[in-house]
Design a protein around this motif. Structure first.
Motif, short mmCIF file in Angstrom:
data_model
loop_
_atom_site.label_atom_id
_atom_site.label_comp_id
_atom_site.label_asym_id
_atom_site.label_seq_id
_atom_site.Cartn_x
_atom_site.Cartn_y
_atom_site.Cartn_z
N HIS A 5 48.44 71.63 35.65
CA HIS A 5 49.54 72.23 34.56
C HIS A 5 50.96 71.85 35.37
N ALA B 162 43.18 73.29 38.32
CA ALA B 162 43.97 73.55 36.92
C ALA B 162 45.35 73.92 37.27
N VAL C 149 39.31 76.28 32.39
CA VAL C 149 38.96 76.28 33.66
C VAL C 149 38.55 77.63 34.29
N ASP D 213 41.07 73.95 28.18
CA ASP D 213 42.05 74.84 28.86
C ASP D 213 41.37 76.15 29.18
N VAL E 265 40.39 68.20 31.29
CA VAL E 265 41.57 68.86 31.01
C VAL E 265 42.69 67.79 30.49
#
Length: 365
Positions: free
Chosen positions: A35, A31, A189, A187, A181
């Motif tokens: 990001h 994650a 995780v 969003d 994702v």
């Protein structure tokens, strides 16, 4: 008839043991990586997913194919586009059937190694048969041919997701989450990782006493049932027979597989409507089989043998990586109880970690 749920001591030195246990941390790392890379990802995907004529095809072989089946329903809802899960093993043998509609297509390739012959051939066939193919590669191996030759967008999973054990565990769940994702807008995780962290100590003591196991699931969880069945067959080298189906489909003949020593694992949907059908088969089978032979797994807390209550508001696709921890542990425990090496259940190479012996034929042959 004894209770099928028993305990088996897991060997922490095994890669498979560690790779199942470290999934929550791998998911968190994934994650964070996605990001950090969000601008590059959006730059590639946003123009494509905005197109109303886009088709998305999720593909892979074996577990990687089942990953696509699991996430496809959630992605179709999120994208409001046609999303098809088609195994590379089907695409390669019948490419003109699966690429019959020459529309803009995003081929999403799931691959642990990226070296399977069918994975590479599926990409090539899309390029040959479609006027406008686009490629998203989700893989765990930076040295794999699929990653090295990728056009479009290639996303590498965290290093620890590249399983060293025979069976795909953390690699599969990581690629599922990556797809959810970047294409599905997931969003949460961290919530999944927390649920897995909470459940893992108890699951690590889980085993079952059965020579055949049936996994049932609806919708996205049909893919989870299929993956669960494969995991058990792989890690026990076929010594435990496993079958998969949907709760409604199971009554139409496949129910014949049941014996008094069979264990049935039913994944319960978070969708209230679908869940009614899942619970119907649970109650029916509990009346038919000896006590303890029907194990239900879900997130809403009603009539569940194994429950993950913090995940009740998620889609079945999103909850599936956590639910699969049950099947991973059952397969590992059975393998050890049978005296096998889960990291290498086929020491004579009857079955290989990366498939061998496949001849890829050209379309013009």
């Amino acid at each position: 008839m004894p209770d099928p749920l028993t305990t088996t001591a897991f060997d922490p030195a095994l890669w498979t043991t560690r790779e199942i246990a470290h999934q929550p941390e791998v998911w968190r790392e994934l994650a964070a990586s996605l990001h950090r890379d969000r601008e590059r990802i959006a730059g590639f995907l946003a123009p494509l997913t905005a197109r109303e004529d886009l088709r998305v095809v999720l593909t892979g072989a074996g577990t990687s194919a089942f990953a696509g089946q699991i996430v496809a329903p959630a992605l179709a809802r999120a994208l409001h586009r046609r999303v098809d899960a088609v195994a590379t093993t089907d695409l390669v043998s019948n490419p003109r059937d699966h690429f019959a509609d020459d529309v803009p297509t995003l081929l999403v390739s799931f691959a642990r190694s990226g070296d399977s012959p069918e994975s590479l051939a599926a990409v090539r066939l899309a390029d040959e048969l479609l006027s406008e193919p686009h490629h998203l590669v989700l893989t765990c191996n930076p040295d794999g041919a699929l990653y090295r030759r990728a056009t479009g967008l290639a996303l590498l999973m965290p290093e620890d997701a590249h399983d060293r054990g025979f069976a795909m565990t953390s690699s599969a769940t990581s690629m599922m989450l990556a797809a959810l994702v970047v294409l599905g807008g997931l969003d949460d995780v961290a919530r999944l990782a927390e649920a897995a962290d909470t459940a893992l100590p108890a699951l690590a003591r889980l085993d079952l006493d059965a020579d055949r196991v049936v996994y049932l699931g609806s919708g996205a969880l049909a893919g989870a049932a299929r993956e669960s069945s494969l995991k058990l067959i792989e890690l026990t080298a076929g010594r435990v027979v496993s079958y998969f189906d949907t709760p409604l489909g199971f009554r139409h003949g496949p129910k014949s597989v049941l014996t008094d020593s069979t264990v049935v694992v039913v994944y319960l949907s978070n969708d209230p409507y679908t869940r009614r059908y899942d619970l119907d088969i649970v109650h029916e089978l509990r009346r038919a089989l000896p006590e303890g032979r029907v194990v239900s797994v879900g997130c809403l807390g009603d009539d569940e043998t194994w429950s993950f209550p913090t995940l009740g508001g998620l889609s079945d696709s999103a909850a599936a990586p956590v639910l699969l921890l049950v099947a991973q542990h059952l397969a590992l425990a059975r393998s050890l109880a049978l005296g096998l090496d889960p990291d290498n259940p086929f020491p004579a190479n009857e079955v290989n970690r990366v498939v061998k012996g496949v001849t890829i034929h050209g379309l013009d042959q």
